[in-house]
Structure formats: C-alpha cells, structure tokens
Write a protein that holds these residues in place. Sequence first.
Motif, PDB file in Angstrom:
ATOM      1  N   ALA A  86      -1.433  79.917  25.349  1.00 29.73           N
ATOM      2  CA  ALA A  86      -2.528  80.051  24.554  1.00 29.73           C
ATOM      3  C   ALA A  86      -3.737  79.798  25.378  1.00 29.73           C
ATOM      4  N   VAL A  87      -4.652  80.283  24.830  1.00 31.32           N
ATOM      5  CA  VAL A  87      -6.240  80.297  25.707  1.00 31.32           C
ATOM      6  C   VAL A  87      -6.511  78.741  25.075  1.00 31.32           C
ATOM      7  N   ARG A  88      -7.035  78.217  26.019  1.00 29.48           N
ATOM      8  CA  ARG A  88      -7.862  76.808  26.026  1.00 29.48           C
ATOM      9  C   ARG A  88      -8.894  76.902  24.887  1.00 29.48           C
ATOM     10  N   VAL A  89      -8.853  75.960  23.817  1.00 30.00           N
ATOM     11  CA  VAL A  89      -9.624  75.962  22.614  1.00 30.00           C
ATOM     12  C   VAL A  89     -10.790  74.878  22.998  1.00 30.00           C
ATOM     13  N   SER A  90     -11.871  75.079  23.072  1.00 29.83           N
ATOM     14  CA  SER A  90     -12.975  74.191  23.265  1.00 29.83           C
ATOM     15  C   SER A  90     -12.603  73.334  22.128  1.00 29.83           C
ATOM     16  N   TRP A  91     -13.487  71.799  22.761  1.00 28.70           N
ATOM     17  CA  TRP A  91     -13.364  70.957  21.780  1.00 28.70           C
ATOM     18  C   TRP A  91     -14.118  70.958  20.454  1.00 28.70           C
ATOM     19  N   LYS A  92     -15.381  71.699  20.908  1.00 28.76           N
ATOM     20  CA  LYS A  92     -16.152  71.915  19.647  1.00 28.76           C
ATOM     21  C   LYS A  92     -15.428  72.827  18.470  1.00 28.76           C
ATOM     22  N   ARG A  93     -14.514  73.735  18.888  1.00 30.32           N
ATOM     23  CA  ARG A  93     -13.648  74.392  18.066  1.00 30.32           C
ATOM     24  C   ARG A  93     -12.616  73.623  17.345  1.00 30.32           C
ATOM     25  N   GLN A  94     -12.351  72.255  17.886  1.00 28.35           N
ATOM     26  CA  GLN A  94     -11.207  71.388  17.300  1.00 28.35           C
ATOM     27  C   GLN A  94     -11.814  70.286  16.470  1.00 28.35           C
ATOM     28  N   VAL A  95     -13.217  70.413  16.422  1.00 27.80           N
ATOM     29  CA  VAL A  95     -13.792  69.109  15.501  1.00 27.80           C
ATOM     30  C   VAL A  95     -13.575  69.308  14.244  1.00 27.80           C
ATOM     31  N   VAL A  96     -13.940  70.695  13.636  1.00 30.17           N
ATOM     32  CA  VAL A  96     -13.828  70.751  12.114  1.00 30.17           C
ATOM     33  C   VAL A  96     -12.423  70.784  11.409  1.00 30.17           C
ATOM     34  N   PRO A  97     -11.460  71.378  12.377  1.00 27.16           N
ATOM     35  CA  PRO A  97     -10.147  71.248  11.848  1.00 27.16           C
ATOM     36  C   PRO A  97      -9.578  69.890  12.034  1.00 27.16           C
ATOM     37  N   GLY A  98     -10.018  69.118  13.033  1.00 26.66           N
ATOM     38  CA  GLY A  98      -9.593  67.812  13.108  1.00 26.66           C
ATOM     39  C   GLY A  98     -10.122  66.848  12.149  1.00 26.66           C
ATOM     40  N   LEU A  99     -11.329  67.016  11.747  1.00 22.25           N
ATOM     41  CA  LEU A  99     -11.986  66.476  10.655  1.00 22.25           C
ATOM     42  C   LEU A  99     -11.291  66.694   9.395  1.00 22.25           C
ATOM     43  N   LEU A 100     -10.952  68.230   9.058  1.00 23.17           N
ATOM     44  CA  LEU A 100     -10.361  68.596   7.670  1.00 23.17           C
ATOM     45  C   LEU A 100      -9.003  67.945   7.690  1.00 23.17           C
ATOM     46  N   ALA A 101      -8.327  68.060   8.858  1.00 24.74           N
ATOM     47  CA  ALA A 101      -6.813  67.457   8.777  1.00 24.74           C
ATOM     48  C   ALA A 101      -6.825  66.104   8.680  1.00 24.74           C
ATOM     49  N   GLY A 102      -7.862  65.178   8.945  1.00 28.34           N
ATOM     50  CA  GLY A 102      -7.977  63.870   9.072  1.00 28.34           C
ATOM     51  C   GLY A 102      -8.347  63.560   7.344  1.00 28.34           C
ATOM     52  N   LEU A 103      -9.082  64.259   6.656  1.00 35.41           N
ATOM     53  CA  LEU A 103      -9.629  63.999   5.488  1.00 35.41           C
ATOM     54  C   LEU A 103      -8.373  64.345   4.687  1.00 35.41           C
ATOM     55  N   VAL A 104      -7.883  65.418   4.546  1.00 32.84           N
ATOM     56  CA  VAL A 104      -6.639  66.021   3.861  1.00 32.84           C
ATOM     57  C   VAL A 104      -5.617  64.795   3.864  1.00 32.84           C
ATOM     58  N   GLY A 105      -5.171  64.568   5.193  1.00 34.68           N
ATOM     59  CA  GLY A 105      -4.244  63.531   5.460  1.00 34.68           C
ATOM     60  C   GLY A 105      -4.482  62.010   4.842  1.00 34.68           C
ATOM     61  N   GLY A 106      -5.800  61.854   4.748  1.00 29.28           N
ATOM     62  CA  GLY A 106      -6.030  60.504   4.124  1.00 29.28           C
ATOM     63  C   GLY A 106      -6.071  60.487   2.800  1.00 29.28           C
TER      64      GLY A 106
END
Lengths: 356, 149
Positions: A86-106
């Motif tokens: 897979a192509v490397r995904v920059s950390w900027k593009r991981q912030v929103v999915p990460g926050l979303l997953a954290g929020l939904v998970g919480g």
Amino acid sequence: MTAPVLEASFALNVALLLMLVVLAAAVVWTRSLLAAILLMSVYSLVSATWLMVMDAPDVAFTEAVVGAGISTIVALGAILLTRGEAVRVSWKRQVVPGLLAGLVGGLLIYAMSGLPDFGDPASPANSHVGRAYLETAKRDIGAPNVVTAVLGSYRGFDTLGETVVILAACIGVALMLGFGPRATLAPPAGAPGDHHVVLRVTAKMLVPLIILFALYVQFHGDLGAGGGFQAGVIAAVAIILHALVFGLRETTAAIPPQAARAVAALGVVVYAGVGIVCIVNGGGFLDYDHLLTPQIEAMIPAGLLGDPDKPHHWGQYFGILAIELGVLMTVSATMITIFYGFAGRTIDAIAAELRR
Amino acid sequence: MSWIATHFNYVVVVILMMAGLFIVFSSGNLIKRMIGLALFQSSTALFYISFGKVSGGTAAITLDAQGAEGQALAAQLDPAYVAQFGVEGVVYSNPLPHVLILTAIVVGVATLAVGLAIAVRVRESYGTVESDEIDAVSRVAAEQAEPAP
C-alpha cells in the motif's frame, strides 16, 4: 444465585484476546499487504483457538478452515493480480480517521458498560430463545449437536438464505473474473515444474485424505462439531491444494469451472427442493416432520438409529442430512469457483498492459 | 476493577472494531480496506460469541448428565447453579450465536472474495488499486473527454 468463579479458561480468554489486539495493531501498522494477509491468517487461527475456549467448536472449525485457509488463498491471489504494497499514508490523513475511531470507540465502550456481565447465565440473550433451543432440540429434532439442530431445522429458512447469498457471491466472482480474454486458466510463465517431487507425492496422498475428512465432518455434523459449511470448505481446500501443486490445468481437467458453477446452483436447488417436498407432503416449507410420508416412515426399521420411540425424527434426520448436502455442494463449488476466478486470471495480460 | 473483568471481552471487541474502522477510513488501498472490513466483521463475531458464553458452561452438544463427562462437569459447579441454569443437569453455552456466526463467517469469505474481485477489475481498468490514483486517472480521462473550448 451468583455465578461460579470464572475459572482458568478466563485467563486463557484474556491472553488470546490480547494476542488478537496485538495482531490487529500489526495489521494496522504494516504497509505490506502480504504481511497484512498473513497476519490476518494468524489472527484467524488465534481466534479459532479462542472460540474453542468460548465453547463454540463448530464456529472454531469454520474460522480455522475459512479464515486461515480459504480467505488467505483468495487474498494472496488478489494481491498477485494487483499490488503487494500500500502507498504510505501521511500522518495528516490519519488524524481525522484516528480521532473518529477514538470517539466512536469511546462512545461504544461507554455504551457497553450497560451490557450484562461476561458469562452471565441469566442475561437476556442466554435466557430466552437460546435456552429454549437447548431444552427442546433433543425432543423435536433428535440431533445431539444443538448447533446443527438450530442451523438445519429451527432456522433452516435462515440458512437457506445464507446459502443463496453464497451462491450470489459465486455468481458475482464468476462474472467478474471467470470470463473474457484474461480468464484463460493458463498457468503463468515460469509456473512450478515437475521438480517438487516431495511436494507432489505428499499432495497426492493428502488430497483423498482431506476429502475423506470432509465427508466425515459432513456426516458427523449432527453428532459433534461439523456440518455442510465446514465440510464444503474442507473439500474445496483439497481441490485447491491439488491446483496449487499440480497446476490449474490439471485440476480443471478433473473439475471444469462449468461443473463447479453448476454444482453451486444445484446445491441451492437441493436445499429448496427439500422445502418443496415438505409442502407437497402437507407441512410447511422446510418442515421436516412432513418430509417423509407416513407410509415411508412405517417402512424404516424403528431401531435403525437407536431411538425407537421417536418415529418423527426420521423426517428431521433425513431433512437435515439432505439440506447439509445442499450446503456442502454450494459452499465447496463456490469456493472452487472463487479460486478458479482468481487463479485463472492471466497476469501476462496485465504485464502487457503495463508496457503499453 | 471488577468492571474490567466482567466487560473485558466487550472492550477488546470495540478496540478490534475501531482498528478495522480506522483501516477502512485511513487507507486508500482497496485491498487494505477489504482487510479492514474483514477485521471489523471478525470483531462482530467475537461480540456475539462473547455474549453466548455461559460461565461454567460447555459446548452445546447434548451430554448425559449421569455419564462420566456430565458428572465431571457437574463436579466443578455448585449444584444449585446447575439446577437453575442447566438443562437436564448440564450447563451449556448458548448455541444461537454460534449458529449465526458460523454461517456469517462463510458468507463473509464469499463477500470478501467479491470485494477483492472488484479490486482486481479496478486494477485492470485503472492500473492501480489506490483510490487517490484512481481519482487522478478518472480526472484525466474526464478532461480528455471534454471537447476543446
């Protein structure tokens, strides 16, 4: 009444679940798709072990065969036809999915605090319909394995639906990959030759043994863990092993793709046909008590299965046997068709396209 | 602290589910996304099976309570517990989630194969399975298709 102290199996439960978390984290982390697929294969094996701890041998069986076997092969076939990394995904593009997953998970963990305790025998899920099946299965169906009784008889209509979904997936893969100029079923250039003598000899001995084991799992399904789903996948694994070692051309000579597709459809016909026979004999759809007419029931020797008091079990017995056969046909033929679809796709055509 | 012990399985289910969700959201690679979906689906299976576990229970294959196996299982449990939650003297785990998940796993691999087949066809048409590159290819194609002003 308090529940008994959660025994040693709880420690095993925790350890295996932590292993699953580590494996899932590694899948998230890695960029190599090959590594991700192999990690998912290990994940399946660990979760099959966990399912044994959770008293679900039927599911463990399925997970081990499907997750560690078939889905790994299919996914490997897919990356062979696409790309391995897979192509490397920059950390900027991981912030929103990460926050979303954290929020939904919480939120989900917050909501889960209201669920009944793990292993609670009095929880709503464990005290109504599931318990009723346990109480009545032996009387109504006669099969010792309650999972098979529920799968084949109580929820037979549901299982028919699942079988149709599997057939639909078979048709989908066959239509997308099984036809056209690229679906030549030709071995790619540089395919393994005759030099793997040990592999070939071993595989030749293994294929009939795996088929035999599949048949054992099939016919033992109402006594212990097993049934048409597991047996179908195991039988398909034998064919796939043959194709991997001897080449696709040899295997398609024995089992042509057309035959596999036909058998997949025939399995659903067998399953639904059992339901129709039940209607013709005066019952409801898939009501196995009416599968056999009273005249035929009278001809079966009462002690054949060791339970002479329950003549109405014959319909249930043969009904489950017949629908499990339909499931076996559809599942194994679907898995073979899917494998043919991925393995028969020519890579050469893609290479030529890249050069163009 | 006891909350952790009684709800540990559910917390792990949420973590695995969010790992799958994160892969689906963050990765542009279609194959990696399918793997994320498979992870998500497996967490659902874990949830159902965790729910069906009954402490002290055994697999839902009927046993004779008076037989050797039935006696061995009953010896580990409080008789009052067995009397309340057992069926004919044996405590079983709930078979219904097992049935649902057993078929869901096989259906899951079939649908996974459909998704991967779509990815293979996308690769054949666009030359890539990265969604950004697919967007770029279709943008170029759309620009070429527009008539010159």
